[in-house]
Design an enzyme around this catalytic site. Structure first.
Site: not given
Ligand code: PEP
Length: 281
Positions: A10, A12, A109, A111, A184, A190, A230
């Site tokens: 992803n 973003k 997601h 966000e 998630e 992040g 992460s």
């Molecule tokens: C995400 O945005 O779906 C995500 C898992 O980000 P990160 O891997 O940076 O935690």
């Protein structure tokens, strides 16, 4: 039949078309260097809509799509509109995603939920639109830190799943691999703080149990459940080895092609280890 792992990047709001092209120049040889077998493992890149369209156009111009262009099959949308079409400035519809020949869209997601007002009901509409158009939703669910600390993790996720899926049960059951879930935990996205692999596996198992209630056992057993939050080369193998985890949704670590392919390689290694020690599904 083991579930085919799905590793999705992803991006973003990162990578211009120029940057995406340089990424691909490094990514494709890296897949070969790491001996990634794309018949065993599915890999997706989700750029912004603008870059997505341009990359598909480029694949078409090269004529590679005529034989099912494996590169085009690796592209996915980050989001789509809750409405089928009409006066919705700035949106991209499920039909447009499908018309580009793309198979997946990330939906719900955290966000989108926290910054752009995607409520559970809006997420449900988006899931419905995607399925109508023949696009598989990668449906993101997960709890905030506050909810985890209050012991609400399972209840929050059950509710997110129920609302997102309830009005699309028939469509999901009618399609093969029509739905992917990404677990998630919001506090892990992040932050560099990864969910403990055993706990992530427990939550993914709980999600599969809920899918059994909502969709029946056959669909629940074939639905892929990713972990996201992460994920990096250093923790990918442990996470991907867990029996209920069928891949990863990767943000930060997917922005570098070498690091992303290391995660894909870890998933491939985990698949081989799981085959030596199969768990009945
Ligand atoms: C995400 O945005 O779906 C995500 C898992 O980000 P990160 O891997 O940076 O935690």
């Amino acid at each position: 039949m083991p579930r085919k792992p799905l590793i999705a990047a992803n991006w973003k709001l990162a990578k211009t078309l120029t940057e995406a092209k340089s990424y691909l120049d490094a990514f494709k040889p890296e897949l070969s260097a790491q001996q990634i077998d794309l018949s065993q493992i599915e890999v997706l890149l989700a750029p912004t809509s603008l870059v997505l369209g341009a990359l598909v156009g480029q694949a078409m111009a090269s004529g590679a799509e005529a034989d099912g262009c494996p590169f085009k099959r690796m592209l996915a949308a980050q989001n789509l509109a809750a409405q089928p079409e009409g006066a919705y400035t700035g949106e991209v519809s499920a039909k447009m995603v499908a018309d580009l020949g793309l198979g997946y869209a990330i939906i719900g997601h955290s966000e989108r939920r926290s910054l752009f007002g995607d409520t559970d009901d809006i997420v449900a509409e988006k899931v419905k639109r995607a399925l109508e158009a023949g696009v598989a939703p990668i449906l993101c669910v997960g709890e905030t830190l506050e909810q985890r600390e209050a012991g609400q993790t399972d209840a929050v996720i059950r509710q997110q799943l129920k609302i997102a899926i309830n009005s699309s049960v028939e469509a999901i059951n009618a399609g093969k691999n029509a739905l992917v879930i990404a677990y998630e935990p919001v506090w892990a996205i992040g932050t560099g703080q990864t969910c403990d692999a055993i706990e992530a596996d427990r939550v993914c198992g709980m999600i599969r149990g809920e899918l059994t209630q909502l969709l029946g056992e056959a669909t629940a057993n074939t639905t892929r459940i990713q972990y996201g939050g992460s994920v990096k080369p250093e923790n990918a193998l442990e996470l991907m080895q867990q029996p209920e985890i069928d891949g990863a949704l990767v943000g930060g670590a997917s922005l570098d092609p070498v690091s992303f392919v290391k995660i894909v390689a870890a998933a491939q290694q985990a698949l081989a280890l799981k085959a030596q020690c199969p768990v009945a599904v």
